[in-house]
Design an enzyme around this catalytic site. Sequence first.
Site, mmCIF file in Angstrom:
data_model
loop_
_atom_site.group_PDB
_atom_site.id
_atom_site.type_symbol
_atom_site.label_atom_id
_atom_site.label_comp_id
_atom_site.label_asym_id
_atom_site.label_seq_id
_atom_site.Cartn_x
_atom_site.Cartn_y
_atom_site.Cartn_z
ATOM 1 N N ARG A 236 0.862 -1.180 0.000
ATOM 2 C CA ARG A 236 0.000 0.000 0.000
ATOM 3 C C ARG A 236 0.900 1.231 0.000
ATOM 4 N NH1 ARG A 236 -3.511 -2.509 -1.760
ATOM 5 N NH2 ARG A 236 -5.616 -2.839 -0.995
ATOM 6 N N GLU A 265 -4.190 7.762 -4.629
ATOM 7 C CA GLU A 265 -4.443 7.172 -5.947
ATOM 8 C C GLU A 265 -5.762 7.694 -6.500
ATOM 9 O OE1 GLU A 265 -4.150 2.904 -5.532
ATOM 10 O OE2 GLU A 265 -2.082 3.039 -4.846
ATOM 11 N N HIS A 284 -1.405 0.866 -10.022
ATOM 12 C CA HIS A 284 -1.993 -0.150 -9.127
ATOM 13 C C HIS A 284 -2.545 -1.347 -9.921
ATOM 14 C CE1 HIS A 284 -3.899 -0.671 -4.891
ATOM 15 N NE2 HIS A 284 -3.636 -1.841 -5.448
HETATM 16 C C1 8YV Z 1 -6.795 -4.113 -6.260
HETATM 17 C C2 8YV Z 1 -5.427 -4.738 -4.235
HETATM 18 O O1 8YV Z 1 -6.462 -2.802 -6.145
HETATM 19 O O2 8YV Z 1 -6.522 -6.706 -3.592
HETATM 20 C C3 8YV Z 1 -5.999 -5.666 -3.238
HETATM 21 O O3 8YV Z 1 -5.928 -5.353 -2.032
HETATM 22 O O4 8YV Z 1 -4.756 -3.841 -3.906
HETATM 23 C C4 8YV Z 1 -5.670 -4.950 -5.696
HETATM 24 O O5 8YV Z 1 -5.825 -6.271 -5.989
HETATM 25 C C5 8YV Z 1 -8.117 -4.272 -5.618
HETATM 26 O O6 8YV Z 1 -8.580 -5.529 -5.882
HETATM 27 C C6 8YV Z 1 -9.141 -3.243 -6.091
HETATM 28 O O7 8YV Z 1 -9.704 -3.616 -7.294
#
Ligand code: 8YV
Length: 319
Positions: A236, A265, A284
Amino acid sequence: MKPIVVLYQDLPEDLQQKLASFAEIKQFRSLSFDSADFCTALANASGLLGAGGNIDKHFIEQAPNLKAVSTISVGYDNIDVQALTERNIKLMHTPTVLTDTVADTMMALVLSVSRRIPELADNIKQGLWLKGITPDWYGTDVHHKTMGIIGMGRIGKALAKRAHFGFDMKILYQSRTEYAEVNDRFNATYCSLETLLQQSDFVCITLPLTAETHHLISKAQFSLMKPDSYLINAGRGAVVDEKALITALEQKEIAGAGLDVFEKEPLSASSPLLAMKNVVAVPHIGSATKETRYAMAQCAVDNLIAALKDKVKENCVNF
Ligand code: 8YV
């Protein structure tokens, strides 16, 4: 009567049908109280399904009938888990299906930044490849280097596997727990964060964002890293103090960074990070493949149905 589910992300057709056979779906583009329809749907909903958004205490108060929240993600730093738990609401997530894809993304960032793939690919497109290349276009080796992994959960282990078996890398790691199987299988060494930062050529962050991990990597930590080392973050954004990262890059305290996640973001197009040739920034995309995003949506639909039927076997964060 079917339970009402507020859906705030598009689902593949077959998964939408699967959910519709179990629940009455109220679909929205996002979680916004601006729409009266959304407020009514949320007030009546037993389930909530989607990804992202800010699901805080106030949000949860507007959903008096809620029994389960199913996030199409592994991370849930956008959700007030305690507030859900106090209301006996289950939080479901998708921890297993994205592991390999995120680890692949991290390896891609390691290779992209050290071998300067986007920068040099761009040079060709700009017509700058006019003769044999000179040392100013050379990259840095990845194989046989030291990878320091911060956070040894599923993704950390999948990354260690790639680095050890695929690239003959030496693995250092720091996490809450030392894992005998990680030490044995990947010939990995459990060490302090300080040692990891001092000795790694690639410092790779796979941590979730919590009160403890917020700005874990800041000015003092960058000053420990080697000047020829790279920071890779696909956990993150806010685990890294982005201002301190920019300073560390400007002052050449580190050689570069491969970043999939950012403090805010979408990252602003005016971020100094985007003007740096030694930064590979991607939007991301850690889990963003067709196969994995389908698997995540499928897992989240199954999670929600199981939770609303009170038949949870796995993937529940709080019960
Ligand atoms: C995607 C993520 O941003 O799963 C997570 O925690 O950070 C990523 O796989 C998320 O799935 C939002 O679509």
